[in-house]
Motif scaffolding. Sequence first.
Motif, PDB file in Angstrom:
ATOM      1  N   GLN A 249       0.988  -1.228  -0.274  1.00  0.00           N
ATOM      2  CA  GLN A 249       0.096  -0.246  -0.238  1.00  0.00           C
ATOM      3  C   GLN A 249       0.891   1.112  -0.133  1.00  0.00           C
ATOM      4  N   ASN A 250       1.534   1.123   0.712  1.00  0.00           N
ATOM      5  CA  ASN A 250       2.848   2.137   0.649  1.00  0.00           C
ATOM      6  C   ASN A 250       3.718   2.240  -0.586  1.00  0.00           C
ATOM      7  N   LYS A 251       4.456   1.772  -1.211  1.00  0.00           N
ATOM      8  CA  LYS A 251       5.148   2.301  -2.621  1.00  0.00           C
ATOM      9  C   LYS A 251       4.489   2.730  -3.223  1.00  0.00           C
ATOM     10  N   HIS A 252       5.220   3.748  -3.949  1.00  0.00           N
ATOM     11  CA  HIS A 252       4.933   4.306  -5.485  1.00  0.00           C
ATOM     12  C   HIS A 252       4.308   4.181  -5.919  1.00  0.00           C
ATOM     13  N   TRP A 253       3.988   2.751  -6.603  1.00  0.00           N
ATOM     14  CA  TRP A 253       3.455   2.251  -7.967  1.00  0.00           C
ATOM     15  C   TRP A 253       1.784   2.342  -7.876  1.00  0.00           C
ATOM     16  N   CYS A 254       1.548   1.734  -9.627  1.00  0.00           N
ATOM     17  CA  CYS A 254       0.280   2.373 -10.239  1.00  0.00           C
ATOM     18  C   CYS A 254      -1.186   1.300  -9.870  1.00  0.00           C
ATOM     19  N   ARG A 255      -2.061   2.186  -9.307  1.00  0.00           N
ATOM     20  CA  ARG A 255      -3.052   1.103  -8.175  1.00  0.00           C
ATOM     21  C   ARG A 255      -2.780  -0.154  -8.765  1.00  0.00           C
ATOM     22  N   MET A 256      -2.953  -0.006 -10.080  1.00  0.00           N
ATOM     23  CA  MET A 256      -3.367  -1.433 -10.761  1.00  0.00           C
ATOM     24  C   MET A 256      -1.691  -2.478  -9.889  1.00  0.00           C
ATOM     25  N   LYS A 257      -0.372  -2.524 -10.291  1.00  0.00           N
ATOM     26  CA  LYS A 257       0.325  -3.109  -9.701  1.00  0.00           C
ATOM     27  C   LYS A 257       0.586  -3.461  -7.940  1.00  0.00           C
ATOM     28  N   LYS A 258      -0.238  -2.524  -6.791  1.00  0.00           N
ATOM     29  CA  LYS A 258      -0.037  -3.223  -6.167  1.00  0.00           C
ATOM     30  C   LYS A 258      -0.822  -4.265  -5.705  1.00  0.00           C
ATOM     31  N   GLU A 259      -2.700  -3.663  -6.454  1.00  0.00           N
ATOM     32  CA  GLU A 259      -3.478  -4.506  -6.636  1.00  0.00           C
ATOM     33  C   GLU A 259      -3.155  -6.251  -7.273  1.00  0.00           C
ATOM     34  N   VAL A 260      -2.103  -6.270  -8.176  1.00  0.00           N
ATOM     35  CA  VAL A 260      -1.470  -7.654  -8.373  1.00  0.00           C
ATOM     36  C   VAL A 260      -1.160  -7.857  -7.269  1.00  0.00           C
ATOM     37  N   ILE A 261      -0.193  -7.608  -6.851  1.00  0.00           N
ATOM     38  CA  ILE A 261       1.116  -7.657  -6.531  1.00  0.00           C
ATOM     39  C   ILE A 261       0.322  -8.397  -5.017  1.00  0.00           C
ATOM     40  N   ALA A 262      -0.718  -7.491  -4.249  1.00  0.00           N
ATOM     41  CA  ALA A 262      -1.473  -7.714  -3.039  1.00  0.00           C
ATOM     42  C   ALA A 262      -2.222  -9.443  -3.134  1.00  0.00           C
ATOM     43  N   VAL A 263      -2.694  -9.395  -5.083  1.00  0.00           N
ATOM     44  CA  VAL A 263      -3.468 -10.664  -5.167  1.00  0.00           C
ATOM     45  C   VAL A 263      -2.160 -11.841  -5.232  1.00  0.00           C
ATOM     46  N   VAL A 264      -1.021 -11.735  -5.645  1.00  0.00           N
ATOM     47  CA  VAL A 264      -0.226 -12.668  -5.219  1.00  0.00           C
ATOM     48  C   VAL A 264       0.453 -13.097  -4.603  1.00  0.00           C
ATOM     49  N   HIS A 265       0.449 -12.001  -3.175  1.00  0.00           N
ATOM     50  CA  HIS A 265       0.319 -12.646  -1.793  1.00  0.00           C
ATOM     51  C   HIS A 265      -0.832 -13.104  -1.558  1.00  0.00           C
ATOM     52  N   GLY A 266      -1.330 -12.257  -1.239  1.00  0.00           N
ATOM     53  CA  GLY A 266      -3.259 -13.395  -1.181  1.00  0.00           C
ATOM     54  C   GLY A 266      -2.724 -15.393  -1.734  1.00  0.00           C
ATOM     55  N   ALA A 267      -2.440 -15.238  -3.115  1.00  0.00           N
ATOM     56  CA  ALA A 267      -2.380 -16.532  -3.492  1.00  0.00           C
ATOM     57  C   ALA A 267      -1.301 -17.394  -3.249  1.00  0.00           C
ATOM     58  N   ARG A 268      -0.281 -16.869  -3.123  1.00  0.00           N
ATOM     59  CA  ARG A 268       0.653 -17.161  -1.836  1.00  0.00           C
ATOM     60  C   ARG A 268       0.466 -17.747  -0.581  1.00  0.00           C
ATOM     61  N   ILE A 269      -0.153 -17.408  -0.135  1.00  0.00           N
ATOM     62  CA  ILE A 269      -0.981 -17.440   1.935  1.00  0.00           C
ATOM     63  C   ILE A 269      -1.485 -18.366   1.268  1.00  0.00           C
ATOM     64  N   TYR A 270      -3.149 -18.838   0.857  1.00  0.00           N
ATOM     65  CA  TYR A 270      -3.883 -19.305   0.064  1.00  0.00           C
ATOM     66  C   TYR A 270      -3.008 -20.732   0.208  1.00  0.00           C
ATOM     67  N   PHE A 271      -2.694 -20.717  -0.767  1.00  0.00           N
ATOM     68  CA  PHE A 271      -1.734 -21.834  -1.862  1.00  0.00           C
ATOM     69  C   PHE A 271      -0.624 -22.993  -0.126  1.00  0.00           C
ATOM     70  N   ILE A 272      -0.398 -21.713   0.693  1.00  0.00           N
ATOM     71  CA  ILE A 272       0.404 -21.755   1.376  1.00  0.00           C
ATOM     72  C   ILE A 272      -0.380 -22.688   2.437  1.00  0.00           C
ATOM     73  N   TRP A 273      -1.186 -22.576   2.835  1.00  0.00           N
ATOM     74  CA  TRP A 273      -2.182 -23.045   3.950  1.00  0.00           C
ATOM     75  C   TRP A 273      -2.603 -24.212   3.052  1.00  0.00           C
ATOM     76  N   GLN A 274      -3.435 -24.444   2.172  1.00  0.00           N
ATOM     77  CA  GLN A 274      -4.434 -25.513   1.062  1.00  0.00           C
ATOM     78  C   GLN A 274      -3.208 -26.424   1.772  1.00  0.00           C
ATOM     79  N   ALA A 275      -1.919 -26.079   1.335  1.00  0.00           N
ATOM     80  CA  ALA A 275      -0.850 -27.215   1.053  1.00  0.00           C
ATOM     81  C   ALA A 275      -0.723 -28.106   2.323  1.00  0.00           C
ATOM     82  N   ARG A 276      -0.618 -27.319   3.628  1.00  0.00           N
ATOM     83  CA  ARG A 276      -0.203 -27.562   4.763  1.00  0.00           C
ATOM     84  C   ARG A 276      -1.071 -28.378   5.647  1.00  0.00           C
TER      85      ARG A 276
END
Length: 180
Positions: A105-132
């Motif tokens: 959120q605090n990075k000076h990226w365009c909004r879409m780039k922030k959202e994409v990287i947040a989605v990647v982070h969310g997917a990472r958390i989800y798949f780690i939790w699923q693998a566990r």
Amino acid sequence: MTKRTVETLCREVDNMVNNLLHLSRHRFVLWLAAQKKLLTKDRMADMGIGYDKAACVLCDQDGPEDHTHLFVDCEWSKAVWSGIEQWLGVQVPQVEANMVLQFIQNKHWCRMKKEVIAVVHGARIYFIWQARNWKIFKGITVNTSSIVQQIQFIVRGRIEMFIDTKQARKCIGYLEALCN
């Protein structure tokens, strides 16, 4: 921290969790992880539910399986994050889920780039939790490279849905690089 600072941080985390690119199940697990509410072995033991504070099932390291270990310190999770960072071309600190969202959120990226990287982070958390959970409940061991490939596939699909929007045009070069 003051009450206002806490409210601001919560709002920043909410903005990164609640964007249209997230799949609902990823958003929900990310939201729980950001609040440290996932039922890790450590948390269940503290609640008196029959789990001991045994080793992490993903990396077999001794010590409690808690949010910090599972999503930050676990060698298996670090391998997933390393593969994702190479694809993203962006260095994101490996810290607690809510702190990663604040960083984005605090990075000076365009909004879409922030959202994409947040989605990647969310997917990472989800798949780690699923693998566990698959390892604990089904006895299935998931390969880290397959997790990275799944995240790339999902994120590319989500980007393609929104590629023609005004927001996406502001960082089209970055988005096209991710999709190729």
